[in-house]
Design an enzyme around this catalytic site. Sequence first.
Site, mmCIF file in Angstrom:
data_model
loop_
_atom_site.group_PDB
_atom_site.id
_atom_site.type_symbol
_atom_site.label_atom_id
_atom_site.label_comp_id
_atom_site.label_asym_id
_atom_site.label_seq_id
_atom_site.Cartn_x
_atom_site.Cartn_y
_atom_site.Cartn_z
ATOM 1 N N LYS B 75 0.866 -1.197 0.000
ATOM 2 C CA LYS B 75 0.000 0.000 0.000
ATOM 3 C C LYS B 75 0.896 1.238 0.000
ATOM 4 C CE LYS B 75 -3.923 1.954 2.648
ATOM 5 N NZ LYS B 75 -4.725 1.809 3.888
ATOM 6 N N SER B 150 -9.654 1.862 2.837
ATOM 7 C CA SER B 150 -8.783 2.630 1.969
ATOM 8 C C SER B 150 -7.749 1.787 1.224
ATOM 9 C CB SER B 150 -8.054 3.679 2.805
ATOM 10 O OG SER B 150 -7.210 3.041 3.760
ATOM 11 N N SER B 174 -9.898 -0.452 7.113
ATOM 12 C CA SER B 174 -9.306 -0.291 5.781
ATOM 13 C C SER B 174 -8.632 -1.529 5.205
ATOM 14 C CB SER B 174 -8.307 0.867 5.788
ATOM 15 O OG SER B 174 -9.000 2.086 5.734
#
Lengths: 475, 474, 100
Positions: B75, B150, B174
């Site tokens: 990420k 996210s 997330s």
Amino acid sequence: MILPNGWEMVVGLEVHTELLTKSKLFCGCENHFGSEPNTNICPVCLGLPGSLPVLNREAVDFAMRIGMSLHCTIAPSTFHRKNYFYPDQSKDYQISQYDLPINSGGFLDLPDGSRVSIERAHMEEDTGKSTHLGGSGRLAGADSSLVDYNRCGVPLVEIVSGPDIRSSAQARAYAAELRGILIATGASDGRLEEGSMRFDANVSVRQSGAPLGTRCEIKNLNSLRSLQRAIDYEALRQIDLIEGGGVVRQETRHWDENLSETSTLRVKEDADDYRYFRDPDLVDLAPDQGWQDRVRAALPAMPAERRAGVVALLDDVTDAQLDAVEVVIDLGLEKYVHAVAEASGDASLAVARTANELAADLDNVANLTTEAFVTTVLMEQRGELSATQAKTVLAEVLISGADPRDVAAAKGFEQLSADSLGSTVASLIKAHPDEWSRYRDGDDKLAQFFIGLVMKLTRGQANGKAVIAELQARR
Amino acid sequence: MKSALQIAADVRSGASSANDELERTFSVIAERNEELNVFLHVDFEGARRVARDVDERVARGEDVGPLAGVPIAIKDNMCQVGIPTTCSSKILEGWRPPYDATVIQRIVAAGAVPVGKTNLDEFAMGSSTENSAFGPTRNPLDPSRVPGGSSGGSAAAVAADMTSISLGSDTGGSIRQPAALCGLVGVKPTYGLVSRYGLVAFASSLDQIGPFARTVTDSALLLEVLAGHDPKDSTSLPEPSPSLLAHLNDGVAGQKIGLVRELVEGADDSVVTAVRSAADALREAGAEIVELSLPELALTLSAYYLIAPAEASSNLARFDGVRYGLRVNAVDVTTMMEATRTAGFGAEVKRRIMLGTYALSAGYYDAYYGQALKVRTLTINAFARAYEQVNLLLGATTPGVAFKFGAKTEDPMAMYLNDVFTIPTNLAGDPALSVPFGTGEEGLPIGVQLLGPGRSEAQLFAAARVLEIADGRS
Amino acid sequence: MSNAITRDEVAKVARLARLILSDAELDLFTEQLGQVLEHAADMNSLDLADVVATAHPFGLTNVVREDVVIASLDRDAVLAMAPDARDHRFAVPRILGEAP
Ligand SMILES: [Mg+2]
Ligand SMILES: [Zn+2]
């Protein structure tokens, strides 16, 4: 300075001191003054995204030492974030202790016997440093600024006094005594000129006994002289303002040493909303009894205690002697005085020699052993050296580290041993029978006559007291 | 696609090579990244270098580690030396960190090959990966739908078979929410189990890095590598990392599992059905299922949307145009900072910075931030009470399956409500995971959530494994 | 439209946060922040006077590092990522006032 018309000043000081740790408060960057710009920086103190702070154990030790020396209570504490945008602060918040400081509720006794309360002594991080381009190098009028983050994250302890100070002289004495304590604890080098200690003064005035007036904060005073002058100026400014029908506004003011005046920096306004909250990257700090005991055990004696230790060695203490003791303590030279006292020597003479001859050559004091100092003082005391000779011997020993007896011999100071003084006095008595008999009959003034003759013969190297002792012995 | 466990075994045995596995990953990325917008940056050169190193070490007979030659997606809110790290924000565009996050060091030390940085909601603020300055990521299972967020990019990377495992971060769901929406296993570990050093902070007291994988086994494999004390993170737990793989097949016999009313209430019927059948599956495997209610959890959404923005407002202050990233020039430094932040942050980030600044400001602190911290205490106490009665808790991960693009973008509150089931455990600091179980509308996956007390990851994985088998996934 | 936060308060918060909001954004944020704060009313109505605040999930204490110096970052590399640098320092436009 005495304030006019029954006015009284009320002063509290906030003193920031950098700690003498090897690394910074929350990262391993070197804590060093005077490095090339931006050479002591890492992801943490540069506030790079993703970096995290980890507390320096030694900084906690120093903070506790300071607190213990100021008789504070050490309590579980937390770190908060003080949020405000400023370019010299790499995260745009300062990590500082807020409602739960590590040290609170202490006091500091000044040499004049007065006591100033200490509200708190908390840990926080220092900011970076800006230099300003254009506008003669000052913030006001500059076109742009350059930021060096070497100082950013250096550990600080902020010591906040109660509003107990009533004169600029007392403020100065407090700052000086505190500086001595910080140096004694090893927490600070006390170098005001390098900014390792900085003073902020909160000043207000009132009619004696009236409630507290509105205070102004004078920021970043960096010498004892500035501190004292700025406080006096500010108190008089406020008095003038009030007597002229004005009102003191709560604000932050700047002291200009060259103009000798304070001027408005910022008026207190609602923009000062620091949004303090617990720093979620750090955990509670609660030194247990064992940790506190270890720090306390390593705590050296503080200046007041050390001063008392030296004064106790003296008989009738004069003001001049007190000043000399102050010098001895400030310079950390009292071991010489104690060594003389232990050898049953004259402590008062030891204080004088330490505060003058040793203080005058601090660079070389490391060369002087306590034994050599004791030997010299005892030789002077016994009359084997005159005052002048003793000073000469000390100056030489400080430079060379040689044995004082060898130095005295090499300089030809030996003839003044008790034996040779005795024979000199005997021959002078023979040569001046009239004067001798008058002296013998009780005219003490004639002692000076014989001392003068001895001095002439020995080219001033004799010890006056020793001559009198010789004369007395033959009277 | 092969599991990470299989890739590592093949690379170690010589049946495959790190290089072959990496090139396969690159070819899937080449095929699908343009459409799905999963990777913001692919580190072809660096990844090939790491893969070559792994292969050379295997050739020399060295033990390369449990993730030998496994390509892994990261990420883009974790720092990796020299690799662009944007947090999907214009304010960090072009920034290359000079240091590695601890998790990067750990996975590389375990033999993994980081292939690049995946898309996310800007600064991890969002539940759909629509809030990225570099465009949304599409759900590989249905490109008209969001992958969740996210960590949508990291979820999509695995769901699209680009990599077998990836790293996400979970502040309020997330990892678990996109895992549910993409049909993956996603784990939010116990707070402090995985180092946050090098994770660009959103809300420091809630953020945790965790794994995405297709299987429970791969999740455990990756988490074992990630977990462990890190002296660079003051909030890192001091104990050694737990043994997870060894307990994968412990089952749930004799365990008491609580089905929490507040973690199901309001969910779509298909989700409620999935959770109920998950409970049945666990019961069949020998667990005792008790229904219970934790009314305090109803308050956690409010608390979260004050605590997380408050921390974020401070964490994101440093993006001021002075030291790195974007600068919009202006005559004075204050105006420069304002212009930079105004141009650099997207609407959702601004909204949360505003909310957090307000919650901390003089006069409102007690009513909002202070009150939220007390609700946090209530949440912790509620969970603690529950864990006195049961070993684990069961609920839904999300109220529904993956939603269409734009469905919730106009209404922040509707988007926030999507996190209602995942948020409570972030406030408590306890671990939770989402495991696929059943399907909903249009055959889209549903995730059920398992929650446990601090450091109960081994039991969570064992229970998840039971569900994985019951769902016919392995 | 909620009264949980006023437009003026939103404008003040934007200044504190160093954000510039257009008139339209001010209106929008006033409404949206209002909705979130209104949702928080469920929490605000509770009497939590006796509840302690928890800022952190686990109560770790005294996490410290030893006072050891580690190598700094390379200055040139750090300054190369700065928007503006001069004389080995980070350059910024005029600073309007002293630090608070
Ligand atoms: Mg301070
Ligand atoms: Zn540093």
